[in-house]
Motif scaffolding. Structure first.
Motif, PDB file in Angstrom:
ATOM      1  N   ARG A 264       0.883  -1.182  -0.402  1.00 44.57           N
ATOM      2  CA  ARG A 264       0.475  -0.339  -0.015  1.00 44.57           C
ATOM      3  C   ARG A 264       1.023   1.251   0.140  1.00 44.57           C
ATOM      4  N   PHE A 265       0.351   1.955  -1.328  1.00 45.07           N
ATOM      5  CA  PHE A 265       1.289   3.307  -1.467  1.00 45.07           C
ATOM      6  C   PHE A 265       0.732   4.623   0.285  1.00 45.07           C
ATOM      7  N   LEU A 266       1.674   4.854   0.758  1.00 48.87           N
ATOM      8  CA  LEU A 266       1.256   5.944   1.338  1.00 48.87           C
ATOM      9  C   LEU A 266       1.534   7.353   1.777  1.00 48.87           C
ATOM     10  N   SER A 267       1.503   8.394   2.277  1.00 47.73           N
ATOM     11  CA  SER A 267       1.968   9.763   1.454  1.00 47.73           C
ATOM     12  C   SER A 267       3.760   9.471   2.347  1.00 47.73           C
ATOM     13  N   THR A 268       4.203   8.878   3.120  1.00 50.11           N
ATOM     14  CA  THR A 268       5.040   8.997   3.994  1.00 50.11           C
ATOM     15  C   THR A 268       6.257   7.819   2.878  1.00 50.11           C
ATOM     16  N   GLY A 269       5.357   6.665   1.909  1.00 48.39           N
ATOM     17  CA  GLY A 269       5.986   5.367   1.213  1.00 48.39           C
ATOM     18  C   GLY A 269       5.414   4.475   1.579  1.00 48.39           C
ATOM     19  N   ARG A 312      -4.716  -0.582   6.137  1.00 46.95           N
ATOM     20  CA  ARG A 312      -6.969   0.110   6.885  1.00 46.95           C
ATOM     21  C   ARG A 312      -6.626   1.230   6.936  1.00 46.95           C
ATOM     22  N   LEU A 313      -5.907   1.495   7.731  1.00 49.80           N
ATOM     23  CA  LEU A 313      -6.558   2.877   7.978  1.00 49.80           C
ATOM     24  C   LEU A 313      -6.358   4.421   6.948  1.00 49.80           C
ATOM     25  N   SER A 314      -7.164   5.530   7.429  1.00 45.25           N
ATOM     26  CA  SER A 314      -5.893   6.750   6.529  1.00 45.25           C
ATOM     27  C   SER A 314      -4.920   7.128   6.658  1.00 45.25           C
ATOM     28  N   ASP A 315      -4.051   7.980   5.845  1.00 49.91           N
ATOM     29  CA  ASP A 315      -3.319   9.198   6.463  1.00 49.91           C
ATOM     30  C   ASP A 315      -3.701   9.993   7.602  1.00 49.91           C
ATOM     31  N   PRO A 316      -4.585  10.834   7.904  1.00 46.10           N
ATOM     32  CA  PRO A 316      -5.455  11.188   8.645  1.00 46.10           C
ATOM     33  C   PRO A 316      -5.470  10.391  10.011  1.00 46.10           C
ATOM     34  N   ASP A 317      -5.903   9.461  10.073  1.00 42.10           N
ATOM     35  CA  ASP A 317      -5.240   8.706  11.513  1.00 42.10           C
ATOM     36  C   ASP A 317      -3.492   8.160  11.410  1.00 42.10           C
ATOM     37  N   LEU A 318      -3.281   7.385  10.498  1.00 43.36           N
ATOM     38  CA  LEU A 318      -1.709   7.245  10.418  1.00 43.36           C
ATOM     39  C   LEU A 318      -0.769   7.976  11.100  1.00 43.36           C
ATOM     40  N   GLN A 319      -0.992   9.949  10.941  1.00 40.24           N
ATOM     41  CA  GLN A 319      -0.335  10.927  11.263  1.00 40.24           C
ATOM     42  C   GLN A 319      -1.016  10.928  12.941  1.00 40.24           C
ATOM     43  N   TYR A 320      -2.392  10.910  13.347  1.00 43.42           N
ATOM     44  CA  TYR A 320      -2.582  11.150  14.872  1.00 43.42           C
ATOM     45  C   TYR A 320      -1.734   9.574  15.317  1.00 43.42           C
ATOM     46  N   LEU A 321      -2.163   8.377  14.980  1.00 46.36           N
ATOM     47  CA  LEU A 321      -1.382   7.636  15.799  1.00 46.36           C
ATOM     48  C   LEU A 321       0.406   7.413  16.003  1.00 46.36           C
ATOM     49  N   HIS A 322       1.144   7.721  14.870  1.00 48.80           N
ATOM     50  CA  HIS A 322       2.143   7.824  15.227  1.00 48.80           C
ATOM     51  C   HIS A 322       2.630   9.625  16.073  1.00 48.80           C
ATOM     52  N   VAL A 332      -6.219   1.893  17.847  1.00 47.19           N
ATOM     53  CA  VAL A 332      -6.448   0.916  15.974  1.00 47.19           C
ATOM     54  C   VAL A 332      -7.908   0.528  16.609  1.00 47.19           C
ATOM     55  N   GLU A 333      -8.106  -0.453  17.690  1.00 37.78           N
ATOM     56  CA  GLU A 333      -9.171  -1.622  17.519  1.00 37.78           C
ATOM     57  C   GLU A 333     -10.349  -0.536  16.946  1.00 37.78           C
ATOM     58  N   TRP A 334     -10.582   0.532  17.571  1.00 36.46           N
ATOM     59  CA  TRP A 334     -11.406   1.373  17.942  1.00 36.46           C
ATOM     60  C   TRP A 334     -11.949   2.176  16.994  1.00 36.46           C
ATOM     61  N   ARG A 335     -10.682   2.202  15.491  1.00 38.40           N
ATOM     62  CA  ARG A 335     -11.047   2.985  14.972  1.00 38.40           C
ATOM     63  C   ARG A 335     -10.935   1.809  13.712  1.00 38.40           C
ATOM     64  N   ARG A 336     -10.436   0.942  13.466  1.00 36.65           N
ATOM     65  CA  ARG A 336     -11.276  -0.302  12.391  1.00 36.65           C
ATOM     66  C   ARG A 336     -12.276  -0.389  12.489  1.00 36.65           C
ATOM     67  N   ARG A 337     -13.085  -0.382  13.980  1.00 33.69           N
ATOM     68  CA  ARG A 337     -14.186  -0.900  14.000  1.00 33.69           C
ATOM     69  C   ARG A 337     -15.221   0.239  13.629  1.00 33.69           C
ATOM     70  N   HIS A 338     -14.589   1.325  13.162  1.00 29.69           N
ATOM     71  CA  HIS A 338     -15.789   2.589  12.617  1.00 29.69           C
ATOM     72  C   HIS A 338     -14.872   3.185  11.700  1.00 29.69           C
ATOM     73  N   THR A 339     -14.135   1.819  11.075  1.00 29.93           N
ATOM     74  CA  THR A 339     -14.024   2.337   9.529  1.00 29.93           C
ATOM     75  C   THR A 339     -14.225   1.039   8.418  1.00 29.93           C
ATOM     76  N   PRO A 340     -15.155   1.184   7.619  1.00 28.00           N
ATOM     77  CA  PRO A 340     -15.491   0.786   6.645  1.00 28.00           C
ATOM     78  C   PRO A 340     -14.407   0.002   5.994  1.00 28.00           C
ATOM     79  N   GLN A 341     -14.062  -1.553   5.595  1.00 27.91           N
ATOM     80  CA  GLN A 341     -13.147  -2.161   4.504  1.00 27.91           C
ATOM     81  C   GLN A 341     -13.594  -2.034   2.989  1.00 27.91           C
TER      82      GLN A 341
END
Length: 484
Positions: A264-269, A312-322, A332-341
């Motif tokens: 998966r290509f993310l904004s950071t690589g 699985r999660l969006s770029d803003p989600d990953l930025q927050y998690l980092h 992550v568990e909470w966000r995965r439950r509320h993120t459609p795959q």
């Protein structure tokens, strides 16, 4: 005159093809270098493959060859063969690379129980969700052509230490190679001209312990900071990506029914998960140095959660998690439950093998040329590449196959194997081909670093279009597989 003297000297020192002789260690006097047809500096996959190929060929088996390696090769072997424990240094071998290892006889010495072929690959844009699926069954069905690939294999995941252990065992079986290990290169200089011989154009390698080896052909398989390349005065040009390559061996929740690679290509690589036997997989995650430091400091539970989030999660989600110091697992568990795959995602990661999380800087470097008089560069000494396409080790294997063909051609035609004229074939075969692959990987990295809406839209449109064109996907897959 010097050329005639060097040629006569080689004819006296080269051994006849097919003559058996034992594995030995060089013990020349400090003032008199021992003469070799080929001296290879570097005992990694490229250097070991070179010697294996030269010794296994009838045309070149009579050459007197030596290997110089700074590390102790006896310690750099596969010791833990536990089926659930794997090194974090793995490579993706193309069918063409595997076929070459089989041709020279080395593949039978590899522990195949630790090699994982995979039959598909899912690649998608982390910002737009557009994707491309690489699958031989699908591609051949669309193109209406029979497959020529073993079990529809796209590539083979192998631990580097499994490969080097197999090559070392193969060399032991072949015999006839002077191995200096551990032996660090202390200096490389040109030899002297005496009344009986002229070594003024021969590189002379002095190693720790006092041994000196004069090489008719000196091969640099000694990595990105190659002393051989420095001695030859060959410039290496390129740039740093300001990215770190995170690697780890990870454990999955269950063993996938079909082995597939995911990227998966993310904004950071890009983040990639590549299958290993059983429930294990190899992780390669290109990210910023700051995020790499965050990931390395996490607990096993939080690190596993971040890997799952990366797919699985969006770029803003990953930025927050980092930005969190700890507690990513629950978040992550909470966000995965509320993120459609939507689309295919890899099996959930549940653990990380101990002491396998590591990071290394990513860069692109390319030598101005691969050869000079009595010098040839192979593997990372000639080129380093972004790992997003998994082609680094395969380019090195391609170098070895070409250089061995070049040496074989020179031997069969009576040429001096170290002459610039004889080595031209190797440079002409490999330089442009490697430069093309490196350029494509570099452009892909830069293309997916942009976040502006127009560029994201255009690249997503292109990715989706290629995914629908089976003949084009087949062309790309055949080239990525080494023309298999």
């Amino acid at each position: 005159m010097w050329f005639r003297s060097a040629t006569l000297l080689w004819r006296r020192t080269a051994l006849p093809a097919g003559r058996p002789f034992p594995r030995c260690y060089s013990t020349p006097t400090p003032t008199s270098p021992e003469l070799y047809d080929v001296v290879c500096v570097g005992g990694g996959p490229a250097g070991l493959s070179l010697l294996a190929a030269l010794r296994s060929s009838a045309a070149t088996s009579g050459l007197k060859v030596a290997l110089v390696e700074g590390q102790d090769l006896k310690k750099n072997v596969l010791r833990d063969s536990t089926p659930s424990t794997f090194s974090n240094r793995c490579s993706s071998l193309t069918p063409a690379s595997v076929r070459y290892l089989k041709e020279i006889g080395a593949w039978s010495f590899i522990d195949e129980s630790r090699v994982q072929p995979y039959q598909g690959m899912e690649v998608w844009d982390g910002l737009s969700g557009s994707k491309i699926t690489f699958d031989w069954d699908e591609t051949n069905s669309v193109a209406r052509r029979p497959s020529r690939h073993d079990s529809q294999t796209i590539a083979y995941m192998i631990e580097n230490i499994n490969l080097t252990t197999g090559l070392q065992n193969f060399l032991k079986a072949l015999g006839g190679i002077t191995i200096l290990s551990p032996a660090k290169v202390e200096s490389i200089s040109y030899g002297d001209s005496t009344g009986s011989s002229n070594l003024s154009t021969w590189p002379v390698v002095k190693v720790s312990g006092g041994q000196t080896l004069a090489a008719r052909l000196l091969v640099g398989a000694d990595g990105a900071n190659s002393p051989v390349r420095t001695f030859a005065g060959i410039q290496s040009r390129g740039w740093r990506y300001e990215r770190m390559g995170m690697v780890a061996t990870i454990q999955l929740e269950s063993e996938p029914v079909r082995k597939i690679a995911y990227q998966r290509f993310l904004s950071t690589g890009p983040i990639a998960m590549l299958p290993l036997p059983g429930k294990m997989a190899s992780l390669v995650w290109s990210t910023t140095p700051e995020r790499a430091e965050v990931l390395k400091a996490l607990s096993e539970e939080d690190f596993s959660a971040m890997v799952n989030a990366g797919f699985r999660l969006s770029d803003p989600d990953l930025q927050y998690l980092h930005g969190l110091e700890a507690g990513q697992a629950k978040e992550v568990e909470w966000r995965r439950r509320h993120t459609p795959q939507s689309g295919a995602v890899p099996t959930t990661v549940i653990g990380v093998q101990e002491n396998t999380i590591a990071a290394f800087p990513l860069q692109l470097r390319h030598a101005d040329t691969y050869t000079a008089e009595r010098i040839a560069l192979v593997g990372d000494a000639a080129h380093t590449i972004h790992p997003l396409a998994g082609q680094g080790l395969n380019l090195g294997q391609g170098d070895i196959a070409s250089l061995v063909r070049t040496i074989k051609s020179a031997v069969e035609s009576g040429q001096d194997i170290g002459s610039t004229l004889a080595l031209e074939q190797y440079t002409s075969e490999r330089y442009a081909a490697n430069n093309t692959v490196m350029g494509v990987c570099d452009k892909l990295h830069k293309l997916y670093s942009f976040q502006s809406a127009p560029i994201v839209g255009l690249r997503s449109l292109g990715l989706s279009a290629v995914d629908k064109l089976g003949f084009l996907k087949g062309f790309l897959m055949r080239n990525a597989a080494g023309g298999a």
